[in-house]
Write a protein that holds these residues in place. Structure first.
Motif, short mmCIF file in Angstrom:
data_model
loop_
_atom_site.label_atom_id
_atom_site.label_comp_id
_atom_site.label_asym_id
_atom_site.label_seq_id
_atom_site.Cartn_x
_atom_site.Cartn_y
_atom_site.Cartn_z
N ARG A 1 0.82 -1.21 0.00
CA ARG A 1 0.00 0.00 0.00
C ARG A 1 0.86 1.27 0.00
O ARG A 1 0.38 2.33 0.33
N ASP A 2 2.16 1.14 -0.39
CA ASP A 2 3.02 2.32 -0.31
C ASP A 2 3.13 3.04 -1.64
O ASP A 2 4.00 3.90 -1.80
N GLY A 3 2.28 2.74 -2.59
CA GLY A 3 2.30 3.42 -3.87
C GLY A 3 3.27 2.86 -4.86
O GLY A 3 3.44 3.40 -5.95
N SER A 4 3.94 1.78 -4.53
CA SER A 4 4.90 1.19 -5.46
C SER A 4 4.16 0.40 -6.54
O SER A 4 2.97 0.10 -6.43
N TRP A 5 4.91 0.06 -7.59
CA TRP A 5 4.40 -0.73 -8.70
C TRP A 5 5.06 -2.10 -8.69
O TRP A 5 6.06 -2.31 -7.99
N VAL A 6 4.50 -3.03 -9.45
CA VAL A 6 5.08 -4.36 -9.53
C VAL A 6 5.11 -4.80 -10.99
O VAL A 6 4.33 -4.32 -11.83
N VAL A 7 6.02 -5.72 -11.28
CA VAL A 7 6.20 -6.24 -12.63
C VAL A 7 5.99 -7.75 -12.60
O VAL A 7 6.51 -8.45 -11.72
N ALA B 1 4.24 -10.87 -7.32
CA ALA B 1 5.03 -9.66 -7.11
C ALA B 1 4.37 -8.74 -6.09
O ALA B 1 5.05 -8.16 -5.23
N ALA B 2 3.03 -8.59 -6.18
CA ALA B 2 2.33 -7.73 -5.23
C ALA B 2 2.47 -8.25 -3.80
O ALA B 2 2.67 -7.47 -2.86
N SER B 3 2.40 -9.56 -3.63
CA SER B 3 2.55 -10.14 -2.30
C SER B 3 3.97 -10.00 -1.79
O SER B 3 4.20 -9.68 -0.62
N ALA B 4 4.95 -10.23 -2.67
CA ALA B 4 6.36 -10.11 -2.25
C ALA B 4 6.71 -8.68 -1.91
O ALA B 4 7.57 -8.43 -1.06
N SER B 5 6.04 -7.72 -2.53
CA SER B 5 6.30 -6.31 -2.26
C SER B 5 5.67 -5.87 -0.96
O SER B 5 5.97 -4.79 -0.45
#
Length: 362
Positions: free
Chosen positions: A27-33, A333-337
């Motif tokens: 939820r920190d505004g980052s993106w994932v690939v 990726a979303a979970s790992a982030s």
């Protein structure tokens, strides 16, 4: 098994609870690939870091790059030479200050042929994106996560190859088949294509089990069949070349060719056998079974697989996949982030690398 257990949608980009939602978002505004390496090409996606319900909020690209298999397994450098430029283009439009929290790669053959990928991919991907976590997964895992999220069940991923996979919270991932073109992948596109070409060659020779219809189809696609061995055997992408003939086999079955019809029925039985084996290994009494992958776009084959599943797993519930393996890569990726993966980490099927320096160190 007539009832389809539907996916439950929610607005793209939303982090609202979802049946397949792990309850862990970045939820920190980052993106994932997410990167999906298949037998016939590579798909990439860039998305906001929340748990994605589907691909509607993602930027995507596709590279026509058949997997190159060498004596050492997957050729990581060949893959990187195609992926890194496309990835650079994909992330070039990110807003100022945006960061990529994690990259997840799902690759066909990761569990059996992925040593080079596991060694060579993390550092270049981290440098290209600035991500500090890289997830490495077999395409079976990304297919399962893309189709089912965290729901219990079994996913059968069918394209050039084929694998069935389920997960148990205590005993981890359980696969059936996925042994590759030479030893397994029964019912896959490569398997169907090879069976169809064998029948074409039988017709050419005048042996029993041949099909003049498949012989004509093979010559339209590949030219004179006497040239097939020399054309196919040396090619590192021969599995993809074989799989390219699978739609022709299904078309011939639709047109009434009995030999092609028998191949498609047998493929459906092989798919059901793999699903049943995975269900038994996981120990699910009333399992969801998701059929995912491009091969199931062939209606006759999908129907044959569902009919065989009804016989082998009468209590199973067919589940319409949430999305393709590329969605599974984004979900990983979303979970790992975020905090941690809600699925068992079990290298080489599923691994997470935390990059602490520019060389890819752990």
């Amino acid at each position: 098994m007539d009832r389809i257990d539907p996916a439950v949608p929610h607005p793209a980009g939303s982090t609202a609870p979802h049946p397949g939602h792990p309850g862990q978002d970045c939820r920190d505004g980052s993106w994932v690939v997410g990167i999906d390496v298949g037998g016939t090409g590579v798909r990439l996606a860039l998305a906001p870091g929340g748990w994605p319900a589907d691909l509607s909020g993602a930027r995507t690209d596709r590279i026509a790059a058949p997997a190159r298999i060498t004596a050492g397994g997957h050729d990581a450098q060949a893959l990187l030479s195609r992926v890194l430029p496309a990835l650079g283009t994909l992330i070039a439009g990110l807003p100022p200050g945006a960061r990529i929290g994690a990259v997840a790669v799902g690759a066909t053959g990761m569990a059996l042929l992925g040593r080079d990928l596991a060694r060579e991919l993390p550092a270049p991907l981290a440098r290209a994106t600035g991500a500090d976590r890289v997830v490495l997964a077999g395409d079976a895992v990304t297919a399962h996560v893309g189709a089912l999220g965290r729901r219990p069940g079994v996913a059968v991923a069918a394209g050039t190859g084929l694998v069935a996979i389920g997960v148990h919270p205590d005993t981890g991932w359980h696969r059936a088949d996925g042994w590759g073109q030479l030893l397994g992948d029964c019912g896959s596109g490569g398997w169907i294509g090879r069976a169809g070409l064998e029948s074409a060659l039988r017709a050419h020779d005048g042996r029993t089990g041949g099909s003049a219809v498949l012989l004509a189809s093979a010559e339209r696609r590949y030219g004179p069949v006497v040239g097939l061995p020399a054309a196919l055997q040396p090619r590192p992408d021969r599995a993809a070349l074989l799989a390219a003939f699978a739609p022709d086999v299904v078309d011939a079955a639709d047109g009434g060719c009995p030999v092609a019809g028998a191949i498609v029925r047998r493929a459906g039985e092989e798919i059901a056998d793999a699903a049943a084996a995975a269900v038994r290994a996981v120990g699910l009494p009333d399992p969801r079974v998701a059929l995912t992958g491009g091969l199931f776009a062939l209606d006759r084959l999908r129907g044959a697989a569902l009919a065989a599943l009804t016989e082998r797993l009468p209590t199973a519930r067919p589940h319409r996949p949430d999305g393709p393996p590329l969605l599974g890569a984004l979900r990983l990726a979303a979970s790992a982030s975020g905090t941690a993966l809600p699925w068992p980490v079990d290298p080489p099927l599923l691994d997470v690398r935390t990059l602490t320096d520019g060389r890819g160190g752990l």
